[in-house]
Scaffold this motif. Sequence first.
Motif, PDB file in Angstrom:
ATOM      1  N   PRO A   1       0.787  -1.233   0.000  1.00 17.38           N
ATOM      2  CA  PRO A   1       0.000   0.000   0.000  1.00 17.38           C
ATOM      3  C   PRO A   1       0.823   1.290   0.000  1.00 17.38           C
ATOM      4  O   PRO A   1       0.239   2.345  -0.212  1.00 17.38           O
ATOM      5  N   ASP A   2       2.134   1.229   0.237  1.00 23.21           N
ATOM      6  CA  ASP A   2       2.796   2.525   0.361  1.00 23.21           C
ATOM      7  C   ASP A   2       3.205   3.137  -0.977  1.00 23.21           C
ATOM      8  O   ASP A   2       3.617   4.284  -1.032  1.00 23.21           O
ATOM      9  N   GLY A   3       3.064   2.383  -2.067  1.00 23.72           N
ATOM     10  CA  GLY A   3       3.332   2.972  -3.375  1.00 23.72           C
ATOM     11  C   GLY A   3       4.800   3.070  -3.736  1.00 23.72           C
ATOM     12  O   GLY A   3       5.211   3.934  -4.498  1.00 23.72           O
ATOM     13  N   THR A   4       5.584   2.163  -3.172  1.00 26.13           N
ATOM     14  CA  THR A   4       7.010   2.137  -3.523  1.00 26.13           C
ATOM     15  C   THR A   4       7.138   1.856  -5.014  1.00 26.13           C
ATOM     16  O   THR A   4       6.513   0.945  -5.545  1.00 26.13           O
ATOM     17  N   PHE A   5       7.958   2.650  -5.662  1.00 28.62           N
ATOM     18  CA  PHE A   5       7.939   2.698  -7.121  1.00 28.62           C
ATOM     19  C   PHE A   5       9.293   2.278  -7.676  1.00 28.62           C
ATOM     20  O   PHE A   5      10.273   3.017  -7.591  1.00 28.62           O
ATOM     21  N   TYR A   6       9.365   1.057  -8.190  1.00 26.43           N
ATOM     22  CA  TYR A   6      10.616   0.582  -8.752  1.00 26.43           C
ATOM     23  C   TYR A   6      10.603   0.739 -10.267  1.00 26.43           C
ATOM     24  O   TYR A   6       9.635   0.377 -10.940  1.00 26.43           O
TER      25      TYR A   6
END
Lengths: 617, 145, 258
Positions: free
Chosen positions: A83-88
């Motif tokens: 849910p935190d939207g970590t964007f790789y």
Amino acid sequence: MQLKNPKQLATLQKKYKAAEERFPKKVLICCGPGCLASGAQKISDKFKQVLKDKRIKGFSVEALKETGCHGFCEQGPLVIIEPDGTFYTRVKTKDVEEIIEMSVRKGETIDRLLYSPNGDGQRIQRYHDIDFYRHQDRIALANLGKISQCNIEEYIALGGYQALAKVISSMKPDQIIDEITESGLRGRGGAGFAAGRKWATCRKIESDVRYVICNGDEGDPGAFMDRAIMEGDPHAILEGMVIAAFAVGSSQGYIYVREEYPLAVVNLQKAIEQAEEMGLLGDNILGSDFSFKIRISRGAGAFVCGESSALMKSVAGEVGEPRAKYIRSVVKGLHDQPTVLNNVETLATVPVIINKGADWFKKIGTKKNTGTKAFSLVGKVRNTGLIEVAMGTTLRKIIYDIGGGIIDDRPFKAVQTGGPSGGCLPESQLDLPVDFDSLTEAGSMMGSGGMIVMDDKTCMVDVARYFLGFLVNESCGKCVPCREGLYQLHALTVRVCEGRATEADLEKMEKLSNQVIIGSLCGLGKSGPNPLLSTMKYFREEYLAHIRDKRCPAGVCRELITYEINDKCTGCMACIAVCATHAITGKKGEIHVLNQAKCTKCGACYAVCKHDSVVVS
Amino acid sequence: MKNRFIVNPDLCTGCRTCELACSFTHAIEGLRGQTRIYPLDGGFKDLWIPVVCLQCDDAACVKSCLVDALRRNSETGAIDLNQEVCVKCMACVAACPFGCSVVDQQHKLVVKCDLCGGDPACAHFCPTKALKWNPIEPQTRKVAV
Amino acid sequence: MVNLTINGKVVQAEEGEVLLSVIRREKIDVPALCHHEAVEAFGACRLCVVEITRQEWDGWCDYVTSCLYPASDGLIVNTHAAKVNDLRKTIVDLFLARHPKCPEIIELAAEYGVYSTTYQTVVDGDNCILCGLCTRICDRMGFHAISTVGRGHGKEVSPPLHKAPPDCTGCLACAQNCPTSFIEYSAAKGFLTIWDKKFELLKCSGCGKETITKVFAEHLCQERKIPFEYFQICDECHRKQLAATMGEITSWDREAAS
Ligand SMILES: Cc1cc2nc3c(=O)[nH]c(=O)nc-3n(C[C@H](O)[C@H](O)[C@H](O)COP(=O)(O)O)c2cc1C
Ligand code: SF4
Ligand code: SF4
Ligand code: FES
């Protein structure tokens, strides 16, 4: 399972939502066209393979989603940890195991894979904080990158088909039309015609048969918004279509998709089957006496088939040529019956308006241009990809804030909007609010939403030549002003590019352009000269430079430039290797020599030289 | 229909005035048209038959025309050939069992008798009254001979 | 019936009747290359363009193709407004650039004062002006043997796959109605050849004259229930046959009378 009434849908939504909530953490792999091209499928397969023999608390393969286009294609393949939207970004298969171990199991972030806006080591973790996303407002693209491609359960879990339930259980057709009219929704396919008015006209005409068609032709080079929605969120389109059909009283719909979008066809077909199985499409929708069927009609990928009358002919199995629309297709369309034709994005917006209300929608955008518009932002901007912004956002904001400015900080020169029928706007127009009316007034067009940014290395005459060339081939060839007129305009533009034109030719181009505009049968011809007229209006000096000084200021037009090698040359021999005509000679470590007589001006040496020693003059 | 076209071969002398009348009446821009009426040798001494369209009830020409260029004119009773619609396929020319759809070579048209729109010139000009355009008695629907 | 004004004169027309037919009824000369009453209006050549306006349009004018635009009450039409003439001139100029050797186009262009094109002559420009009459008439005949292929500047008229069209009956309607006589065919020794397809011609059993193709006649027999015998002799021999029959009958009357 066939849903018998709206209540059952509500129950089902609860169930699916609970199922979604089983997993606090989710891994979203973007499988949009851009990311697939950079290898997203392999990433996803690797995830599945690794997860097969791993047990992680609160996570399983089911929480892995292959989503539609997330927008930031240029940074693909993208993997997002919710849910935190970590964007790789730019994920490779060898990163997969690490992502599972570090991010999924331990909840840590892998710095190396995070997005770095300036390439200076500063990295941003969550995608919401990235400029590219921060300034966007997503309505039509809202579900893209959030749910698995064409998964009806996830769509329902997010509140999908609730708008349909609402209209079936509590709204009269006229109320729906009023709501859409009130929302100010204008067609996203180009012309910006008020959707509510179109529906109202269609409903009023006496007829036993009415059709609803979704225009998914999307022929503009470089545009892929509709494709992304059709592939990634097909249910939104279906829901919009069923609502439209209910409002106008239609029982048969078609989705026109170009053959070049095979995944869109597959996903739409799958979505139709899923919806039919649940009783959300087909006979007696949600147990009511309203029935509506949708068929997919595949187009051969002609640009002109996006034009309403040509599209309808194509759907009917005839040659896709436009006809004169002195009687509009809302009145006499497919098989001569009243027909509503709407663009993919328009239809995907409809359920949201029904759910949240016209008042909510009206607050977004400007007075006459409500809501948002999706664009594919491409060209010489740092951040390219799929975006959606509120109407009235300025070009500057789109290009500089979302797009991150011009690559290599070169000067901005022009932005082309509206595809081949649109025009090029210069720096002086950067503060123009992007909406249907402003763009048209400035000599361009909204079109379906292509946006190509150009820097100072772009020759505007060459741009006009490119678009005219495209149209000469894509015109249906039926009417003379378009078929022959655009051909001659192209020929004249080529003359300018080659330095053979005179100032009288410019006048001739202007005059012929105007004749093509009034003389052509359909929108293609009527807007075909736009790229030429807009560049002639805003970049006249550049035309004059080609004509008077036989010079291409941007250094693009081959006939007017020469390549030279200056003394920065390190003698690396890279250019020698690429020159097909052996025009460059020299020994390693010595300054190379370019033989002008042999040079064909292909520009290969210019492109390959790392020391700025090949120069254009 | 108020009149009917009557042909009485017994009175025909083969003078071919009807042909001339027809040809002049159907001139286009001063150029004489192809005649639609043909006084032909009847095979016996002094016997001439003015061959002209019979305006058949179930006409082969009408049936053969794939573009509906041939239609009955309810005013005159003639089967009219609409030149604007005709595509010159020659179907009617080939199909008419009486050879009454003909080609006007001069004007490159297919033509047939149209009863001159309700006042046939040939009947006017026929010196012997072998051709007549007679009123139909409204009550009896009988033709005065 | 509606009243409209054409070049200053008030005229009557059926509601919805296309302007071109009203204009022609008024004997006003408006060029039209892609129009034929046997088929639906097409709007390709754009030569029949006219200027229209209405009282309530406050001086605003529109330019429409008269072959397609429906007449309505109060419409004000100008068939030779300056802008219209200009546009027609441009169109014939464009035509001339594309079909430099086409006699019909050369003649038409000259009527508009265009004696050589102001544009770039298309080097391999043939005489097909792509008016689509041949394909549309073929469709109307019910054969669908030829169609336009491709699009854009390279569009052309052709049978499927550029091969002898299986559905062609050799009726010649396409060639007969080609405004530039571009469609070639030849008839010799009992055979007709068009679109690279060879057809047997029917021969009159009376005089030997060749009439229509056997395939076309057979099609008519089948589709329209016409006896095949009708096609076995030519029109002239048909007339002679009728004269002979009538002659015989008349001769009986004469005998009876004498
Ligand atoms: C040459 C031409 C190409 C077009 N291409 C498209 C297209 O690719 N997609 C689209 O939605 N509309 C296209 N349009 C616009 C459609 O004709 C039509 O206006 C639109 O689909 C209506 O839907 P909307 O009211 O929702 O915009 C095109 C129009 C023209 C003249
Ligand atoms: S304007 Fe162009 S695309 Fe449109 S009908 Fe004419 S030729 Fe075809
Ligand atoms: S020649 Fe003309 S009238 Fe005769 S059948 Fe053909 S189209 Fe009809
Ligand atoms: S006759 Fe050709 S466009 Fe009207």
